[in-house]
Each structure stands twice: as C-alpha cells, then as structure tokens.
Write a protein that holds these residues in place. Structure first.
Motif, PDB file in Angstrom:
ATOM      1  N   LEU A 131      -6.228   9.068  -6.129  1.00  0.00           N
ATOM      2  CA  LEU A 131      -6.269   8.635  -4.732  1.00  0.00           C
ATOM      3  C   LEU A 131      -5.010   7.826  -4.438  1.00  0.00           C
ATOM      4  N   PRO A 132      -4.664   7.635  -3.158  1.00  0.00           N
ATOM      5  CA  PRO A 132      -3.496   6.801  -2.838  1.00  0.00           C
ATOM      6  C   PRO A 132      -3.659   5.369  -3.347  1.00  0.00           C
ATOM      7  N   ILE A 133      -2.530   4.695  -3.527  1.00  0.00           N
ATOM      8  CA  ILE A 133      -2.539   3.274  -3.874  1.00  0.00           C
ATOM      9  C   ILE A 133      -1.687   2.511  -2.871  1.00  0.00           C
ATOM     10  N   ILE A 134      -1.974   1.240  -2.727  1.00  0.00           N
ATOM     11  CA  ILE A 134      -1.173   0.347  -1.878  1.00  0.00           C
ATOM     12  C   ILE A 134      -0.306  -0.510  -2.787  1.00  0.00           C
ATOM     13  N   LEU A 135       1.007  -0.450  -2.585  1.00  0.00           N
ATOM     14  CA  LEU A 135       1.953  -1.246  -3.372  1.00  0.00           C
ATOM     15  C   LEU A 135       2.483  -2.390  -2.527  1.00  0.00           C
ATOM     16  N   LYS A 136       2.198  -3.608  -2.970  1.00  0.00           N
ATOM     17  CA  LYS A 136       2.682  -4.802  -2.280  1.00  0.00           C
ATOM     18  C   LYS A 136       4.082  -5.174  -2.771  1.00  0.00           C
ATOM     19  N   ASP A 137       4.926  -5.621  -1.826  1.00  0.00           N
ATOM     20  CA  ASP A 137       6.274  -6.110  -2.134  1.00  0.00           C
ATOM     21  C   ASP A 137       7.128  -5.026  -2.793  1.00  0.00           C
ATOM     22  N   TYR A 138       7.314  -3.956  -2.067  1.00  0.00           N
ATOM     23  CA  TYR A 138       8.034  -2.796  -2.620  1.00  0.00           C
ATOM     24  C   TYR A 138       9.550  -2.932  -2.506  1.00  0.00           C
ATOM     25  N   GLU A 139      10.047  -3.801  -1.625  1.00  0.00           N
ATOM     26  CA  GLU A 139      11.485  -3.867  -1.361  1.00  0.00           C
ATOM     27  C   GLU A 139      12.297  -4.433  -2.522  1.00  0.00           C
ATOM     28  N   CYS A 140      11.626  -5.013  -3.512  1.00  0.00           N
ATOM     29  CA  CYS A 140      12.337  -5.643  -4.620  1.00  0.00           C
ATOM     30  C   CYS A 140      13.174  -4.659  -5.430  1.00  0.00           C
ATOM     31  N   VAL A 141      13.004  -3.346  -5.201  1.00  0.00           N
ATOM     32  CA  VAL A 141      13.847  -2.370  -5.908  1.00  0.00           C
ATOM     33  C   VAL A 141      15.323  -2.576  -5.586  1.00  0.00           C
ATOM     34  N   SER A 142      15.634  -3.281  -4.512  1.00  0.00           N
ATOM     35  CA  SER A 142      17.034  -3.520  -4.131  1.00  0.00           C
ATOM     36  C   SER A 142      17.791  -4.290  -5.206  1.00  0.00           C
ATOM     37  N   LYS A 143      17.069  -4.942  -6.099  1.00  0.00           N
ATOM     38  CA  LYS A 143      17.729  -5.711  -7.152  1.00  0.00           C
ATOM     39  C   LYS A 143      18.600  -4.827  -8.031  1.00  0.00           C
ATOM     40  N   SER A 144      18.143  -3.608  -8.305  1.00  0.00           N
ATOM     41  CA  SER A 144      18.900  -2.734  -9.191  1.00  0.00           C
ATOM     42  C   SER A 144      19.120  -1.327  -8.647  1.00  0.00           C
ATOM     43  N   TYR A 145      18.269  -0.874  -7.689  1.00  0.00           N
ATOM     44  CA  TYR A 145      18.295   0.525  -7.270  1.00  0.00           C
ATOM     45  C   TYR A 145      17.958   0.586  -5.786  1.00  0.00           C
ATOM     46  N   PRO A 146      18.895   0.187  -4.910  1.00  0.00           N
ATOM     47  CA  PRO A 146      18.597   0.084  -3.476  1.00  0.00           C
ATOM     48  C   PRO A 146      18.137   1.401  -2.842  1.00  0.00           C
ATOM     49  N   GLU A 147      18.576   2.536  -3.385  1.00  0.00           N
ATOM     50  CA  GLU A 147      18.218   3.833  -2.785  1.00  0.00           C
ATOM     51  C   GLU A 147      16.998   4.457  -3.434  1.00  0.00           C
ATOM     52  N   PHE A 148      16.243   3.696  -4.214  1.00  0.00           N
ATOM     53  CA  PHE A 148      15.128   4.300  -4.954  1.00  0.00           C
ATOM     54  C   PHE A 148      14.145   5.019  -4.044  1.00  0.00           C
ATOM     55  N   TRP A 149      13.738   4.366  -2.964  1.00  0.00           N
ATOM     56  CA  TRP A 149      12.715   4.981  -2.116  1.00  0.00           C
ATOM     57  C   TRP A 149      13.253   6.219  -1.401  1.00  0.00           C
ATOM     58  N   GLU A 150      14.538   6.218  -1.061  1.00  0.00           N
ATOM     59  CA  GLU A 150      15.138   7.417  -0.469  1.00  0.00           C
ATOM     60  C   GLU A 150      15.132   8.567  -1.472  1.00  0.00           C
ATOM     61  N   ASP A 151      15.514   8.271  -2.723  1.00  0.00           N
ATOM     62  CA  ASP A 151      15.519   9.304  -3.753  1.00  0.00           C
ATOM     63  C   ASP A 151      14.101   9.790  -4.049  1.00  0.00           C
ATOM     64  N   PHE A 152      13.168   8.865  -4.110  1.00  0.00           N
ATOM     65  CA  PHE A 152      11.766   9.193  -4.387  1.00  0.00           C
ATOM     66  C   PHE A 152      11.225  10.149  -3.311  1.00  0.00           C
ATOM     67  N   LYS A 153      11.548   9.864  -2.063  1.00  0.00           N
ATOM     68  CA  LYS A 153      11.096  10.713  -0.958  1.00  0.00           C
ATOM     69  C   LYS A 153      11.780  12.076  -0.990  1.00  0.00           C
TER      70      LYS A 153
END
Length: 441
Positions: free
Chosen positions: A406-428
């Motif tokens: 089932l889907p999950i809710i991830l809190k505080d997702y923006e912290c990827v900017s510390k090492s991989y700012p484009e992570f969510w773009e790549d993931f999508k």
C-alpha cells in the motif's frame, strides 16, 4: 519540511548517477588550495558541496559557478598580471565565519586547513553537526598551543593559531575525515610531517580517494600500508581541469532497487573507482544480484531468492541504510557489523533504519554497533514513516515504497538536497509515483 505520499510502483529506466560527493569535496579543496585557476566539471550543488565551496571561499579562494563547470581560483595564486585572481587577499585581520551547514566532511576537512592561516576561525553549523566529536584535533591543538573554544551540543568552535609540521599520532578506528584533513594540510607546511596510525585503519577507501585527489593536483604523499603517511613539506597544489566521477553511494539506492525487483540501468559509474562505497557491488552479488552491462550502464537481476550475508559496515557506512532494506527482503538472517559510526551521522541511522523499516513489516533489531535483520517475504504499507531529516533514510524509504503493498507517507522528504538534490526528479523519471501530502488527509 513537507510530506510525500509514495505509491507502490515498479521503477524502470535509466538514471545518470550524480557526481561523487566525496570526490567533489576533495576536488574543490585541492583546487582552492592551488596555485592557479582550475575547472571542475560534473559537479552537483548539493547542500554539503555548497558548504565546502563557501568554506574555501571564506579562506580566500575565488569560486565561481559557470554554466556547466565550477571555476576555482586558488588561494596560492599570485600572478603578476592584474586579473581578478590577483586581487585576492587572505582574510586574516578578523574572525572568519566558516559555515559547515550539516556537512561533517566540510567541518573535519577544514579545521586543520583553516589553521594554515592567521586570524580567528569560527566554525558554525546545524543539525547534529555539533555532536560529532573533534577530540582528535583538540589533542593536536593542545600539543601545539593552538587556542580553541567550543560549545557542547552545538557547533560553535573557535580556533586561533597556525598548525606546525611534525609527527601526528591518530587512531585509525575513528572517522577517516580527521586523517584526510591532515593529509590536505600538512604538505603546505614548511617542514616535513608524518601521520602515524595507532590502530587498525577503517574506511581505507576514503583515504584512497583523498590520496588520489591530492596526487591529481600535484602533491605527493607516501602511504606505508595505512600505518603511516610520510609528507614532504613546502609542496603546492597545481591547478588543472578535473571531472568528478559518478557516486557509488548514490548508485547503491538504484542497484538495491534492482535487487528488490525493479529494473533500473545505472549510468556514469567509473569501473576502476577507488570509492569505498563500490563495495555495494560485491555485497549485492553475495546476496544474489547478478550485475551486467546494458546500454553502457549497470543493471542487476536476481535469479531465485536473495540470501542473507554478513556485512562489515566499517569501510562503507553510507550504503548501510539501503543495504539493510535489501537484507530485510532476503532469506535468512543478515548481520551488519562494525557500523557504530552510523549513530553519529545526520541522525542515529541504526536506530532510524530499525524504527522506520520495522513500520513496514521488517524484523530488524539493533546492536550497539550493528543490526540483526531477519528476512521477510514482503513489505506492508498504509503507514507514515519519517526520514529523521536524513537524506539517506529518505532515499531508502523511497526505494522501499516501490515494493510495499500500500502507499506510504514520508515525512520531511526534502532532506535529500543534502547529497542528491535531483533525487525526486530522477525517481519520477523512472516511474516513481508520489504527490505532496498533508498529514491528516
């Protein structure tokens, strides 16, 4: 920070792995300590790399972001012509502020480097950075009469005094960042120095990266089997053009995704890389992932079932969170050992991995310096998980979401900017499905 609702969706496609954060730190520092103008290509402006750029700028380097590269005018540059670099001057008359943000590498690399210069250096930062021990440097400062003061629990460190050459005894079972900081600094002193390692060396891969970068920028250091380092004084870093290689610690997320039934081709990895996190290839192969090359990239496939193994975290601590996810879906019991340093990263990663993955149905228990992971067949969803504001925990949970029921809710997702700012773009781009979510909806 915000929240994402992540839906179970298979990842499929190609990802160009971002440049190595470890090598980018090192390249920026070597170039900034250099005697001319360097061009650094393939650099990702993550929070940690920006911290190092700003820190070296505070010491007098002139660093400019161009369209597709970074131009670095080193602090040792003193040309006779009247260009921009000739206008540099060391800021030695007042207190320098060196803002490390949340970057442990920036802090531990820069503390001895700053001691090359006159004046007061004040190191500040955020998050858990003030909890990371600096006793190795304090012991050196005490012996050399360098003044320092600090506050407990937060990063507010002041140093004053110049580092002197000599013999430095350092434990090998602490963070290699201390040794790297000294390796950067000691060649620039007038006299010769020696670093003696008093215990077995951990994280040798990171020392290899440091020595490689230093050599690439024209400085020679003798490594006697990681037991001692012989450093000639009065050397200088030479300017050059440099391309940062792809990051195995980030590749680990997508290679681990392959291990749990996704189909991601990972591009821009250097096959003969010295990165310690390249160990992810060996670990995943031991667990049953077959790796092959496709479209000039690397992709993994599991025939049969994943199997448990013993994983030593001492040489590759940054890949342990996502490897724990793979272990949780493997047959048998995996033991992660020698990983105590994960407790003083951006969060206590051993505790965070245990807490958040267990919400998804895994069977993980903590030891003081590791984890015991009993394999399960599937992950559940329908729960809220938290990144602990740690980029590697956030990305691990994103990969986990692809195989939840089932889907999950991830809190505080923006912290990827510390090492991989484009992570969510790549993931999508490779099929990841998510949307912004307000808790309570």
């Amino acid at each position: 920070m915000g929240n994402l609702k992540l839906y179970p969706k298979k990842l499929e496609g190609e990802v160009k792995i971002p440049p190595s954060k470890s090598m980018a730190h090192r390249a920026v520092i070597c170039a900034a300590l250099g005697n001319g103008i360097s061009k650094i290509e393939n650099i990702d402006y993550s929070d940690d790399i920006i911290a190092t750029i700003d820190a070296m700028s505070s010491l007098g380097a002139k660093i400019t972001k161009k369209e597709d590269y970074l131009e670095v005018c080193g602090v040792k540059w003193n040309p006779s012509n009247n260009d921009e670099c000739s206008k540099l001057h060391l800021k030695s008359n007042s207190e320098r502020i060196i803002d490390c943000n949340e970057s442990g590498s920036t802090l531990r690399f820069l503390v001895p480097i700053a001691a090359l210069f006159d004046g007061v250096n004040r190191f500040v930062g955020r998050g858990n950075l003030g909890k990371r021990p600096l006793d190795t440097y304090y012991n050196i400062f005490d012996k050399q009469g360098i003044k320092y003061s600090y506050k407990d629990g937060i990063l507010d460190l002041k140093t004053e005094g110049r580092l002197k050459s000599g013999e430095f005894k350092v434990k090998g079972n602490i963070s290699s960042q201390f040794i790297t900081g000294l390796l950067f600094t000691l060649p620039l002193l007038d006299e010769d120095s020696k670093i003696i390692i008093t215990t077995e060396m951990e994280s040798k891969g990171y020392i290899d990266l440091t020595l490689s970068a230093i050599k690439d920028f024209g400085v020679d250091i003798i490594n006697n089997n990681y037991e001692e380092f012989i450093i000639k004084g009065n050397q200088s870093y030479k300017s050059r053009d440099y391309r940062v290689e792809g990051d195995y610690s980030q590749a680990a997320f997508f290679l681990s995704a392959d291990a749990i039934s996704n189909d991601v081709i990972v591009n821009d990895l250097k096959l003969d890389s010295l990165q310690g996190d390249k160990e992810v290839l060996d670990i995943l192969e031991r667990m049953g992932l077959s790796l092959r090359y496709k479209n000039s990239g690397l992709i993994g496939k599991v025939e049969g079932n994943l199997r448990a193994t013993v994983i030593d975290g001492s040489q590759c601590p940054d890949i342990i969170p996502v490897i724990s996810l793979v272990a949780a879906l493997s047959e048998g019991t995996t033991e992660i050992i020698n990983a105590g340093r994960l407790r003083i990263k951006e969060c206590d990663r051993l505790s965070a991995v245990t807490c958040e993955l267990n919400k998804l149905g895994t069977k993980i228990s903590e030891k003081e310096d590791g984890l015991i992971i009993k394999g399960v067949k599937e992950l559940k969803g329908g729960v809220e998980v938290w990144s602990h504001k740690d980029h590697r925990i956030a990305m691990t949970l994103a990969i986990a979401s692809t195989v939840c029921d089932l889907p999950i809710i991830l809190k505080d997702y923006e912290c990827v900017s510390k090492s991989y700012p484009e992570f969510w773009e790549d993931f999508k781009a490779i099929g990841g499905v998510f949307n912004e979510w307000n808790v309570g909806e």
